[in-house]
Design an enzyme around this catalytic site. Sequence first.
Site, short mmCIF file in Angstrom:
data_model
loop_
_atom_site.label_atom_id
_atom_site.label_comp_id
_atom_site.label_asym_id
_atom_site.label_seq_id
_atom_site.Cartn_x
_atom_site.Cartn_y
_atom_site.Cartn_z
N LYS A 17 0.82 -1.22 0.00
CA LYS A 17 0.00 0.00 0.00
C LYS A 17 0.86 1.27 0.00
O LYS A 17 0.49 2.24 -0.65
CB LYS A 17 -1.05 0.01 1.13
CG LYS A 17 -0.50 -0.12 2.52
CD LYS A 17 -1.63 -0.21 3.51
CE LYS A 17 -1.13 -0.23 4.95
NZ LYS A 17 0.06 -1.07 5.22
N ARG A 94 -6.37 1.99 11.60
CA ARG A 94 -5.90 0.62 11.79
C ARG A 94 -6.66 -0.10 12.90
O ARG A 94 -6.33 -1.24 13.22
CB ARG A 94 -4.41 0.63 12.12
CG ARG A 94 -3.54 0.51 10.88
CD ARG A 94 -2.10 0.62 11.30
NE ARG A 94 -1.25 -0.07 10.39
CZ ARG A 94 -0.14 0.45 9.85
NH1 ARG A 94 0.24 1.65 10.15
NH2 ARG A 94 0.59 -0.25 9.04
N ARG A 133 12.77 -5.66 2.40
CA ARG A 133 12.56 -4.26 1.99
C ARG A 133 13.73 -3.37 2.44
O ARG A 133 14.25 -3.53 3.54
CB ARG A 133 11.26 -3.75 2.64
CG ARG A 133 10.97 -2.30 2.36
CD ARG A 133 9.55 -1.94 2.58
NE ARG A 133 9.15 -2.03 3.98
CZ ARG A 133 7.92 -1.76 4.39
NH1 ARG A 133 6.98 -1.45 3.53
NH2 ARG A 133 7.61 -1.84 5.67
N ARG A 168 14.34 -0.84 7.89
CA ARG A 168 13.59 -0.36 9.06
C ARG A 168 13.73 -1.36 10.20
O ARG A 168 13.73 -2.57 9.98
CB ARG A 168 12.10 -0.25 8.68
CG ARG A 168 11.75 1.08 8.10
CD ARG A 168 10.36 1.11 7.52
NE ARG A 168 9.31 0.57 8.39
CZ ARG A 168 8.01 0.62 8.08
NH1 ARG A 168 7.62 1.17 6.95
NH2 ARG A 168 7.12 0.12 8.90
N ARG A 179 3.90 -7.40 13.65
CA ARG A 179 3.05 -6.44 12.93
C ARG A 179 1.89 -7.17 12.24
O ARG A 179 0.77 -6.67 12.19
CB ARG A 179 3.88 -5.67 11.89
CG ARG A 179 4.76 -4.63 12.56
CD ARG A 179 5.89 -4.22 11.68
NE ARG A 179 5.44 -3.45 10.53
CZ ARG A 179 6.17 -3.28 9.42
NH1 ARG A 179 7.36 -3.86 9.31
NH2 ARG A 179 5.72 -2.56 8.45
P1 AMP Z 1 3.80 1.48 8.57
O1 AMP Z 1 4.93 2.33 8.07
O2 AMP Z 1 2.48 1.88 8.03
O3 AMP Z 1 4.09 0.01 8.41
O4 AMP Z 1 3.72 1.74 10.14
C1 AMP Z 1 4.83 1.49 10.99
C2 AMP Z 1 4.40 1.47 12.43
O5 AMP Z 1 3.87 2.75 12.82
C3 AMP Z 1 3.29 0.48 12.77
O6 AMP Z 1 3.77 -0.85 12.96
C4 AMP Z 1 2.78 1.09 14.09
O7 AMP Z 1 3.67 0.86 15.15
C5 AMP Z 1 2.81 2.58 13.77
N1 AMP Z 1 1.57 3.01 13.14
C6 AMP Z 1 1.41 3.52 11.89
N2 AMP Z 1 0.12 3.83 11.66
C7 AMP Z 1 -0.56 3.50 12.80
C8 AMP Z 1 -1.93 3.57 13.18
N3 AMP Z 1 -2.86 4.01 12.34
N4 AMP Z 1 -2.26 3.14 14.42
C9 AMP Z 1 -1.32 2.68 15.28
N5 AMP Z 1 -0.03 2.58 14.98
C10 AMP Z 1 0.37 2.98 13.74
#
Ligand code: AMP
Length: 221
Positions: A17, A94, A133, A168, A179
Amino acid sequence: MQKQVNIIFFGAPGAGKGTQAKKISHELKLPHIDTGSLIREAIANKTELGTKAQQFVESGKLVPDQLVIDLIREKLIVLKDKNFNGFILDGFPRTILQANALKSLLEELKLDLAYVLNIQSPENILVKRLSSRRLCSNKSCGAIFNLVTRKPKEENKCDVCGSPLYQRKDDTEEAAKERLNEYHNKTAPLEKYYRDQNKLIDIDGAKEPEEVYNKIIKILS
Ligand code: AMP
């Protein structure tokens, strides 16, 4: 004012995404609100949000709802003050609580949600994609590579701007599995939530990124 198109990119970590949202945002000139990147930036800048979120992010847990809701609220209010043509939400909501908060916020700001694009990929592909990644360390570039499917031409170097690549902390296999657990327990119920509202459009994220992109462009046009 032009008609606004407000879209959510929805899917498990590693579904693609982020890659798609970034390209679509560029193509359609829609602001890309990516909660993961905003939170990582807050961590790097050691802000109050960053300090509160760091442990959660690095262990693969979702950060507490209210922190992210406040962050989105701030972003949407700033956007609303500009003559904007819509937005892309990537990584938010989320949880059901976040989705309800978004609904109230959109009502308050008199904004509509057009689509929730549900990018689906099988579990074995997700873990593989996450752990292979690599990202460009130059924030204004932010190109995304994959050691299996989109190898950089030169090892550890961004093809676009030449900056070093990095992995990351939450893309290690252990954090990636956590995750995915969080996704299944807390985020997946949103599929039904948005399907029941006739907002959800399923997209096969196991296909090549270019094919997925063309499909999304077709839907949005
Ligand atoms: P992402 O880059 O979208 O994979 O997000 C990385 C991390 O940021 C996630 O594993 C969560 O720890 C935090 N995070 C991002 N978006 C949210 C959200 N909407 N609610 C809670 N935690 C979030």
